[in-house]
Design a protein around this motif. Structure first.
Motif, PDB file in Angstrom:
ATOM      1  N   PRO A 216       0.808  -1.227   0.000  1.00 27.15           N
ATOM      2  CA  PRO A 216       0.000   0.000   0.000  1.00 27.15           C
ATOM      3  C   PRO A 216       0.842   1.278   0.000  1.00 27.15           C
ATOM      4  O   PRO A 216       0.505   2.248  -0.681  1.00 27.15           O
ATOM      5  N   LEU A 217       1.951   1.306   0.731  1.00 29.90           N
ATOM      6  CA  LEU A 217       2.815   2.497   0.750  1.00 29.90           C
ATOM      7  C   LEU A 217       3.467   2.733  -0.606  1.00 29.90           C
ATOM      8  O   LEU A 217       3.617   3.881  -1.037  1.00 29.90           O
ATOM      9  N   MET A 218       3.839   1.662  -1.285  1.00 28.63           N
ATOM     10  CA  MET A 218       4.406   1.832  -2.628  1.00 28.63           C
ATOM     11  C   MET A 218       3.362   2.392  -3.587  1.00 28.63           C
ATOM     12  O   MET A 218       3.670   3.239  -4.422  1.00 28.63           O
ATOM     13  N   GLY A 219       2.119   1.916  -3.452  1.00 27.77           N
ATOM     14  CA  GLY A 219       1.041   2.443  -4.275  1.00 27.77           C
ATOM     15  C   GLY A 219       0.819   3.925  -4.027  1.00 27.77           C
ATOM     16  O   GLY A 219       0.654   4.714  -4.959  1.00 27.77           O
ATOM     17  N   ILE A 220       0.824   4.312  -2.761  1.00 33.49           N
ATOM     18  CA  ILE A 220       0.666   5.729  -2.412  1.00 33.49           C
ATOM     19  C   ILE A 220       1.823   6.539  -2.981  1.00 33.49           C
ATOM     20  O   ILE A 220       1.634   7.615  -3.549  1.00 33.49           O
ATOM     21  N   PHE A 221       3.044   6.032  -2.851  1.00 37.10           N
ATOM     22  CA  PHE A 221       4.218   6.763  -3.324  1.00 37.10           C
ATOM     23  C   PHE A 221       4.163   6.984  -4.837  1.00 37.10           C
ATOM     24  O   PHE A 221       4.333   8.096  -5.319  1.00 37.10           O
ATOM     25  N   PHE A 222       3.936   5.909  -5.597  1.00 37.81           N
ATOM     26  CA  PHE A 222       3.952   6.043  -7.050  1.00 37.81           C
ATOM     27  C   PHE A 222       2.798   6.900  -7.559  1.00 37.81           C
ATOM     28  O   PHE A 222       2.972   7.709  -8.474  1.00 37.81           O
ATOM     29  N   ASN A 223       1.614   6.736  -6.973  1.00 35.49           N
ATOM     30  CA  ASN A 223       0.491   7.580  -7.388  1.00 35.49           C
ATOM     31  C   ASN A 223       0.722   9.033  -6.989  1.00 35.49           C
ATOM     32  O   ASN A 223       0.367   9.953  -7.735  1.00 35.49           O
ATOM     33  N   SER A 224       1.311   9.267  -5.824  1.00 41.44           N
ATOM     34  CA  SER A 224       1.624  10.636  -5.403  1.00 41.44           C
ATOM     35  C   SER A 224       2.655  11.259  -6.332  1.00 41.44           C
ATOM     36  O   SER A 224       2.565  12.444  -6.662  1.00 41.44           O
ATOM     37  N   TYR A 225       3.634  10.468  -6.748  1.00 40.19           N
ATOM     38  CA  TYR A 225       4.635  10.983  -7.679  1.00 40.19           C
ATOM     39  C   TYR A 225       3.995  11.394  -8.999  1.00 40.19           C
ATOM     40  O   TYR A 225       4.282  12.467  -9.535  1.00 40.19           O
ATOM     41  N   MET A 226       3.098  10.563  -9.502  1.00 46.05           N
ATOM     42  CA  MET A 226       2.436  10.906 -10.764  1.00 46.05           C
ATOM     43  C   MET A 226       1.547  12.136 -10.602  1.00 46.05           C
ATOM     44  O   MET A 226       1.502  12.999 -11.484  1.00 46.05           O
ATOM     45  N   MET A 227       0.841  12.232  -9.460  1.00 47.78           N
ATOM     46  CA  MET A 227      -0.014  13.402  -9.226  1.00 47.78           C
ATOM     47  C   MET A 227       0.814  14.668  -9.080  1.00 47.78           C
ATOM     48  O   MET A 227       0.446  15.725  -9.587  1.00 47.78           O
ATOM     49  N   GLY A 228       1.941  14.574  -8.388  1.00 53.46           N
ATOM     50  CA  GLY A 228       2.796  15.740  -8.205  1.00 53.46           C
ATOM     51  C   GLY A 228       3.481  16.172  -9.483  1.00 53.46           C
ATOM     52  O   GLY A 228       3.893  17.325  -9.607  1.00 53.46           O
ATOM     53  N   SER A 229       3.591  15.280 -10.443  1.00 56.64           N
ATOM     54  CA  SER A 229       4.230  15.604 -11.717  1.00 56.64           C
ATOM     55  C   SER A 229       3.285  16.247 -12.717  1.00 56.64           C
ATOM     56  O   SER A 229       3.723  16.688 -13.777  1.00 56.64           O
ATOM     57  N   MET A 230       1.999  16.300 -12.399  1.00 53.41           N
ATOM     58  CA  MET A 230       1.036  16.886 -13.335  1.00 53.41           C
ATOM     59  C   MET A 230       1.128  18.405 -13.302  1.00 53.41           C
ATOM     60  O   MET A 230       1.405  19.002 -12.262  1.00 53.41           O
ATOM     61  N   SER A 231       0.884  19.021 -14.435  1.00 60.56           N
ATOM     62  CA  SER A 231       0.952  20.482 -14.511  1.00 60.56           C
ATOM     63  C   SER A 231      -0.274  21.104 -13.839  1.00 60.56           C
ATOM     64  O   SER A 231      -1.278  20.442 -13.603  1.00 60.56           O
ATOM     65  N   LEU A 232      -0.162  22.399 -13.561  1.00 58.03           N
ATOM     66  CA  LEU A 232      -1.244  23.118 -12.902  1.00 58.03           C
ATOM     67  C   LEU A 232      -2.487  23.168 -13.781  1.00 58.03           C
ATOM     68  O   LEU A 232      -3.619  23.065 -13.280  1.00 58.03           O
ATOM     69  N   SER A 233      -2.309  23.279 -15.099  1.00 58.15           N
ATOM     70  CA  SER A 233      -3.471  23.312 -15.992  1.00 58.15           C
ATOM     71  C   SER A 233      -4.250  21.993 -15.935  1.00 58.15           C
ATOM     72  O   SER A 233      -5.478  21.983 -16.033  1.00 58.15           O
ATOM     73  N   THR A 234      -3.556  20.874 -15.745  1.00 57.18           N
ATOM     74  CA  THR A 234      -4.221  19.583 -15.615  1.00 57.18           C
ATOM     75  C   THR A 234      -5.070  19.545 -14.356  1.00 57.18           C
ATOM     76  O   THR A 234      -6.186  19.030 -14.354  1.00 57.18           O
ATOM     77  N   TRP A 235      -4.554  20.132 -13.281  1.00 62.54           N
ATOM     78  CA  TRP A 235      -5.311  20.170 -12.029  1.00 62.54           C
ATOM     79  C   TRP A 235      -6.554  21.046 -12.178  1.00 62.54           C
ATOM     80  O   TRP A 235      -7.591  20.768 -11.585  1.00 62.54           O
ATOM     81  N   TYR A 236      -6.473  22.110 -12.977  1.00 63.85           N
ATOM     82  CA  TYR A 236      -7.651  22.935 -13.232  1.00 63.85           C
ATOM     83  C   TYR A 236      -8.727  22.125 -13.956  1.00 63.85           C
ATOM     84  O   TYR A 236      -9.917  22.205 -13.620  1.00 63.85           O
ATOM     85  N   VAL A 237      -8.327  21.339 -14.944  1.00 62.77           N
ATOM     86  CA  VAL A 237      -9.281  20.519 -15.690  1.00 62.77           C
ATOM     87  C   VAL A 237      -9.895  19.454 -14.775  1.00 62.77           C
ATOM     88  O   VAL A 237     -11.116  19.244 -14.778  1.00 62.77           O
ATOM     89  N   ILE A 238      -9.072  18.788 -13.983  1.00 57.42           N
ATOM     90  CA  ILE A 238      -9.572  17.767 -13.055  1.00 57.42           C
ATOM     91  C   ILE A 238     -10.549  18.390 -12.064  1.00 57.42           C
ATOM     92  O   ILE A 238     -11.621  17.835 -11.788  1.00 57.42           O
ATOM     93  N   SER A 239     -10.203  19.562 -11.525  1.00 64.92           N
ATOM     94  CA  SER A 239     -11.080  20.235 -10.570  1.00 64.92           C
ATOM     95  C   SER A 239     -12.398  20.635 -11.216  1.00 64.92           C
ATOM     96  O   SER A 239     -13.462  20.515 -10.594  1.00 64.92           O
TER      97      SER A 239
END
Length: 150
Positions: A73-96
């Motif tokens: 579970p911690l590895m899953g959190i780490f890798f998903n967090s890494y991918m989320m943190g690598s997304m651009s701000l414009s992507t977060w606007y679209v997701i929101s």
């Protein structure tokens, strides 16, 4: 471990937030200017992971057993967090925007037009509170299950 599970909750939250912050900083071009923050995030993530490893593990249920808890579970959190943190701000606007649109649809239409809500408000006592009318009617014609004696 506290009875309500608040210690694992806080350690998991610290691990997740520190992974997201570190990955967001590392995905920038000049991350070397913020080495202290990245180092602090790594220390918090490692300390949280060690704390989670040291917690006593409850006996897993017979139906499902996740291997190597809490490592997987911690590895899953780490890798998903890494991918989320690598997304651009414009992507977060679209997701929101899409998330907001989905919430508006749910609260304006879905809650008010659900079959379960209709059944509960009209006092239908034949339908269990946890079941919708369609599901209940589809199984109500089945004969009762016969239990065999050992």
């Amino acid at each position: 471990v506290e009875h309500n599970g608040s210690k694992p909750h806080w350690m998991t939250l610290c691990f997740t937030v520190s992974c997201i912050v570190a990955s967001a900083i590392l995905s920038q071009d000049h991350w070397h200017n913020q080495v202290f923050v990245v180092g602090l995030c790594v220390v918090v993530a490692v300390a949280s992971a060690v704390g989670l490893f040291l917690l006593p593990q409850a006996a897993p249920p017979e139906t499902f057993k996740c291997p190597w808890v809490p490592l997987i579970p911690l590895m899953g959190i780490f890798f998903n967090s890494y991918m989320m943190g690598s997304m651009s701000l414009s992507t977060w606007y679209v997701i929101s925007g899409w998330l907001l649109l989905g919430l508006i649809f749910y609260f304006c239409y879905g809650m008010h037009h659900s079959e379960l809500r209709h059944d509960q408000h009209h006092g239908d006592t034949n339908v269990p509170a946890h079941s919708s009318r369609k599901h209940y009617n589809s199984i109500s014609h089945l004969p009762p299950v016969q239990q065999s004696s050992p």
